[in-house]
Structure formats: C-alpha cells, structure tokens
Motif scaffolding. Structure first.
Motif, PDB file in Angstrom:
ATOM      1  N   ILE C  36       0.704  -1.145  -0.088  1.00 10.72           N
ATOM      2  CA  ILE C  36       0.129  -0.136  -0.019  1.00 10.72           C
ATOM      3  C   ILE C  36       0.763   1.251   0.078  1.00 10.72           C
ATOM      4  O   ILE C  36       1.820   1.493   0.861  1.00 10.72           O
ATOM      5  CB  ILE C  36      -1.071  -0.148   1.380  1.00 10.72           C
ATOM      6  CG1 ILE C  36      -2.110  -1.161   0.790  1.00 10.72           C
ATOM      7  CG2 ILE C  36      -1.559   1.354   1.832  1.00 10.72           C
ATOM      8  CD1 ILE C  36      -2.817  -1.385   2.315  1.00 10.72           C
ATOM      9  N   ARG C  37       0.363   2.135  -0.940  1.00 10.12           N
ATOM     10  CA  ARG C  37       1.425   3.374  -1.033  1.00 10.12           C
ATOM     11  C   ARG C  37       0.700   4.347  -0.261  1.00 10.12           C
ATOM     12  O   ARG C  37       1.321   5.492  -0.340  1.00 10.12           O
ATOM     13  CB  ARG C  37       1.432   3.891  -2.420  1.00 10.12           C
ATOM     14  CG  ARG C  37       2.113   2.799  -3.425  1.00 10.12           C
ATOM     15  CD  ARG C  37       3.537   2.582  -2.889  1.00 10.12           C
ATOM     16  NE  ARG C  37       4.210   1.745  -3.856  1.00 10.12           N
ATOM     17  CZ  ARG C  37       4.939   2.061  -4.977  1.00 10.12           C
ATOM     18  NH1 ARG C  37       5.014   3.354  -4.983  1.00 10.12           N
ATOM     19  NH2 ARG C  37       5.497   1.192  -5.616  1.00 10.12           N
ATOM     20  N   THR C  38      -0.337   4.421   0.488  1.00  9.91           N
ATOM     21  CA  THR C  38      -1.179   5.329   1.393  1.00  9.91           C
ATOM     22  C   THR C  38      -0.431   5.286   2.876  1.00  9.91           C
ATOM     23  O   THR C  38      -0.659   4.125   3.445  1.00  9.91           O
ATOM     24  CB  THR C  38      -2.437   5.220   1.419  1.00  9.91           C
ATOM     25  OG1 THR C  38      -2.870   5.091  -0.088  1.00  9.91           O
ATOM     26  CG2 THR C  38      -3.198   6.270   2.002  1.00  9.91           C
ATOM     27  N   PRO C  39       0.596   5.969   3.107  1.00  7.26           N
ATOM     28  CA  PRO C  39       1.049   5.806   4.460  1.00  7.26           C
ATOM     29  C   PRO C  39       0.035   5.743   5.773  1.00  7.26           C
ATOM     30  O   PRO C  39      -1.133   6.565   5.680  1.00  7.26           O
ATOM     31  CB  PRO C  39       1.855   7.043   4.920  1.00  7.26           C
ATOM     32  CG  PRO C  39       2.241   7.648   3.386  1.00  7.26           C
ATOM     33  CD  PRO C  39       0.785   7.393   2.595  1.00  7.26           C
ATOM     34  N   PHE C  40       0.170   5.074   6.667  1.00  8.03           N
ATOM     35  CA  PHE C  40      -0.506   5.020   7.603  1.00  8.03           C
ATOM     36  C   PHE C  40      -1.059   6.398   8.482  1.00  8.03           C
ATOM     37  O   PHE C  40      -2.247   6.517   8.775  1.00  8.03           O
ATOM     38  CB  PHE C  40       0.003   4.050   9.101  1.00  8.03           C
ATOM     39  CG  PHE C  40      -0.789   3.772  10.215  1.00  8.03           C
ATOM     40  CD1 PHE C  40      -1.523   2.777  10.152  1.00  8.03           C
ATOM     41  CD2 PHE C  40      -0.736   4.721  11.346  1.00  8.03           C
ATOM     42  CE1 PHE C  40      -2.331   2.323  11.298  1.00  8.03           C
ATOM     43  CE2 PHE C  40      -1.499   4.287  12.497  1.00  8.03           C
ATOM     44  CZ  PHE C  40      -2.299   3.291  12.469  1.00  8.03           C
ATOM     45  N   TYR C  41      -0.180   7.140   8.721  1.00  9.54           N
ATOM     46  CA  TYR C  41      -0.355   8.263   9.196  1.00  9.54           C
ATOM     47  C   TYR C  41      -1.051   9.712   8.710  1.00  9.54           C
ATOM     48  O   TYR C  41      -1.718  10.492   9.030  1.00  9.54           O
ATOM     49  CB  TYR C  41       1.034   9.251   9.455  1.00  9.54           C
ATOM     50  CG  TYR C  41       1.724   9.898   8.281  1.00  9.54           C
ATOM     51  CD1 TYR C  41       1.336  11.107   7.812  1.00  9.54           C
ATOM     52  CD2 TYR C  41       2.611   9.334   7.604  1.00  9.54           C
ATOM     53  CE1 TYR C  41       1.858  11.796   6.884  1.00  9.54           C
ATOM     54  CE2 TYR C  41       3.098   9.785   6.496  1.00  9.54           C
ATOM     55  CZ  TYR C  41       3.025  11.122   6.166  1.00  9.54           C
ATOM     56  OH  TYR C  41       3.383  11.545   5.000  1.00  9.54           O
ATOM     57  N   ARG C  43      -4.002   8.349   6.610  1.00  5.26           N
ATOM     58  CA  ARG C  43      -5.359   7.679   6.570  1.00  5.26           C
ATOM     59  C   ARG C  43      -6.159   8.334   7.521  1.00  5.26           C
ATOM     60  O   ARG C  43      -6.084   8.446   8.560  1.00  5.26           O
ATOM     61  CB  ARG C  43      -5.098   5.859   6.762  1.00  5.26           C
ATOM     62  CG  ARG C  43      -4.279   5.430   5.728  1.00  5.26           C
ATOM     63  CD  ARG C  43      -4.126   3.729   6.326  1.00  5.26           C
ATOM     64  NE  ARG C  43      -2.801   3.280   5.734  1.00  5.26           N
ATOM     65  CZ  ARG C  43      -2.295   2.153   6.065  1.00  5.26           C
ATOM     66  NH1 ARG C  43      -3.014   1.342   6.971  1.00  5.26           N
ATOM     67  NH2 ARG C  43      -1.231   1.738   5.392  1.00  5.26           N
TER      68      ARG C  43
END
Lengths: 223, 108, 109
Positions: C36-41, C43
């Motif tokens: 996944i290229r959407t970082p946790f921080y 989301r």
C-alpha cells in the motif's frame, strides 16, 4: 585512504603479492564488507542468475557503470540552467523530463516532478515507506535519506530535522514536506543565493549540493 | 488495518545519522541486478514487487538487515515465486562460494 | 501548475482544489498481502487536491506480479501539518504533499 591503516584487509591484500603471483582477478577492494556474509550472498545470487541465463556478467558490469556515472552533478547542471534562464525554468517546472533531456540527461522511466523553493516556501523531500529518490538524475540516495530516523521524523518535525542539517529558515517561510509515496520522483529547485550575480552556469553548478536538491540544506555561495 | 513495520512516517526516532559510506562492490552488484531484472529486456521484477518482498520481511529482519540485504531477500522471494530459482539452489550456491579462497569471492 | 505526462488522466474524477478524505482502511479493490502506498499517518485525514498527476498502473496489483490494470488516477494531495499531528510545533501553514491514488480518496463535499 592511508596506505597503512591497520585494517586486516591490507594483510589479505598483501597475501597474493607475497607469493609474487599475478592476481587472477581484480585486486581486492579496500573495504571490509566484501568478505561479509552479505557479499557472499550477493555473489551467489549473481552467479545463480548468470547460470540460469537471466543476466550476464557483462550486463552487470555495464549497469554498474551506468549507475556510477549518475550523480548530483547532473541535477546541479539542471538547477544552474534554471537559475540562468527563466524560460528554461518554466519548462523544468512544467515538463521536467523534457527539460532534462535538453541537457542530454535521459531520465528513462522516471517521472520527475520539480518543486521550487521561494521566499515563502521551502520544500523538503522524504520517502516514509521506503527510499524513493530520483536516481536517474541524482544517483544513489545518501545513507541519511534511507535512514529510519529521517523517514520517521521528516514528516512530523521537519523544522527540527532541518535544524540538525544546519538549515535555519526565516520565520515567514512555510515548510512543505513531500512524501514520495508513488510514481513521481522529486527534485527541489533551491533558491539562488545572493552574491552569485553574474556567475556562469558552471560556477553555479559547483556550489549546488546534493542535499540542497533534496531540500535538507540551502545553497551557499561559499560552498 | 495494521501499520506495516516499514511504514515509518511520524514514529519517534533519534537524530538522523549523517555518516555516509561509499557503496561496496557487492552493494553495487545487487543494485545492478535489480535494475537488470526490471529492465525492458527482462521485465521480471517491478519496483512494487521489490518493495512488497521487503515489506514482507519480519519486523526483526527488516530492522536488522542492511539495506541491500533486504533487496537480496526480496529478489530471492520474487525469483522463486516466478520459478527462476529456488532457495535450495541459492543455499547450495552460497555454500559453494563460501568454500572458495577469499580472493575468489570478489570479481566474477 | 500544470505538469504534462505521457499517461492520460481521463478516468480522474477529482479536481484540483477539491477537498478530499483519505480512506481510513484499504479500499475493497486492494488485494492480498497489501502493498500500500498510502502511509498509515495520513489515512482518515482530510486534504485538498493540489495536482492531478495522471494515471498509473496500480502498485497494489503490480506488487503481486499482476499488470497493474486498470490504471489508477494519481493526485498530489496537500495536508496541513496541524491537521495531521495534534502536537505539531512548527508554523500553522506548514504542509505535507502526498501522492495518493484515486481509489483511496473520497470527495469531502
């Protein structure tokens, strides 16, 4: 490196010479890492892929030459041209790959995106998920860029990280971090420092540092 | 959804290490091999596959392996999945390289 | 700023200047052991589309050896630091730009 630095690889290097035999391979490199487990595994991987007919030793050698030829000097040429030629700067900001090609720099499949530092915005690049970097323009990224600490902190406390690099910004400058998460690769177009009026592109390129094109530092005329 | 251990943005961390090292020959070779596997001639491995292979390492491996060691692991995983090689073959090759005189490990 | 890339963005449904939410969880079309290229921080956070970049093969399926099709429109989305980190200590207008694929975004309107 000093000729006698006391490391045991000097001893290993001298071993073949002691017997006066021509070395059948390239001389042993002056670094300790090649004898580590990692180097053995890398060698095994390479030989296995060669045996399978996937790659050849010549292709590996040629690829290393291509990568070695790239580096911050290429980005510095681009930045220096943009500083000297406003029309070129416009093209660099709107069609970056083509603008690099004008200088004979082939970015291959990289989609470059250029962010310009101004009197009010300072840009800084990080890849929090891995180590994405414009390798076809700037070469292999520095160790600090790949470090867990930089990847962790650059997005949350960019000003503290900048301060660690000795970079202080005026109070009225916004810091804009770019997290390189997907398909673009970023070049920071730094600000041209005062005191460089009338300089040639070559002279300007010589002061444009790698770290300034990542946004960790500013360009200084006395670099 | 859990956070991957590679997903570092915002985590507490110490000061940024500023020491730099010149890439060793083996590191350059791994870099070159990865480039070749993904080039137009081969198209055997995307950077996305490289990254998934790295992200699939255990947290302990991810945190302790050197940068290009993580690449070696990911390349092996991907090449085995594609039927190019097996981990057993690789282990035998590693053993063979290890038995050679030191200087033969360098330069192929 | 307009940036020209070879890849068309005809499937893009979000506009520059539009406020968007980042999904808090992986969307249904994300598959397998996620790459996944959407970082946790980021989301679940809200930002504004700064640039519609174009369409690219989907890294979530490319990572599994797939062809990455259909391509996904990609955006550079701008977030305010103070909206991401409650304890952010820098200037209030400090920002973060992140590339996010369309299937991770919903319009905030």
């Amino acid at each position: 490196m000093a000729p006698h630095d006391g490391h045991d690889h000097d001893h290993a290097h001298g071993h073949g010479e002691q017997h006066g035999q021509p070395h059948p391979h390239r001389p042993i490199q002056e670094d300790l890492s090649y004898r580590t487990e990692s180097a053995v595994r890398a060698r095994a991987l390479k030989e296995l892929l060669i045996e399978k007919g996937i790659i050849t030793a010549d292709e590996v050698r040629r690829q290393i030459e291509i990568v070695d030829a790239r580096g911050p000097h290429m980005g510095a040429r681009v930045v220096a041209r943009a500083w000297c030629d406003p029309e070129y700067k416009k093209r660099l900001l709107t069609t970056p790959n083509a603008a690099c090609a004008e200088l004979g720099i082939d970015l291959g499949e990289t989609h470059l995106f250029v962010v310009e530092n101004t009197a009010t915005v300072h840009n800084m690049i990080v890849c929090t998920l891995c180590s994405c970097y414009p390798k076809t323009l700037l070469g292999i990224p520095p160790d600090w860029y790949k470090s867990f600490a930089y990847r962790s902190r650059a997005v949350r406390e960019p000003r503290t990280v900048l301060a660690e690099f000795g970079t202080s910004l005026p109070d009225d400058v916004e810091v804009r971090v770019h997290d390189s998460t997907a398909d673009l690769r970023y070049l920071v177009l730094p600000r041209r420092p005062e005191g460089t009026e009338g300089w040639s592109e070559e002279r300007l390129a010589a002061i444009i540092s790698r770290d300034s094109m990542i946004g960790a530092t500013l360009v200084r005329p006395d670099a | 959804m859990t956070r991957g251990h590679h997903d570092l943005g915002g985590r507490p961390a110490g000061s940024v290490p500023r020491e730099e090292h010149v890439l060793s020959p083996w590191e350059k070779e791994v870099d070159a091999i990865r480039n070749l596997l993904g080039d137009k001639k081969r198209r055997l491995m995307t950077s996305d596959e490289l990254r998934l292979g790295i992200e699939s390492l255990s947290e302990a491996e991810y945190n302790t392996l050197a940068y290009y060691d993580r690449w070696i692991e990911s390349i092996l995983t991907t090449m085995e999945r594609k039927g190019v090689l097996t981990r057993d073959e690789f282990a035998r090759k590693v053993a063979a390289v290890q038995t050679r005189p030191e200087h033969l490990k360098e330069g192929a | 700023m307009s940036v020209t890339f070879a890849i068309p963005a005809e499937a893009a449904v979000l506009r520059v200047g539009q406020e968007v939410h980042v999904l808090p969880e992986a969307p249904p079309m994300s598959v397998g052991k996620p790459h996944i290229r959407t970082p946790f921080y980021i989301r679940g956070k809200t930002g504004v589309v700064a640039v519609a970049v174009g369409s690219f093969r989907n890294p979530e399926t490319l990572a599994l050896g797939g062809d990455g099709l259909p391509t996904q429109p990609l955006y550079r989305v701008r977030f305010m630091q103070r909206d991401i980190w409650p304890d952010y200590s820098g200037r209030p207008d400090d920002s973060i730009d992140i590339e996010i694929y369309q299937h991770w975004l919903v319009s905030a309107a």
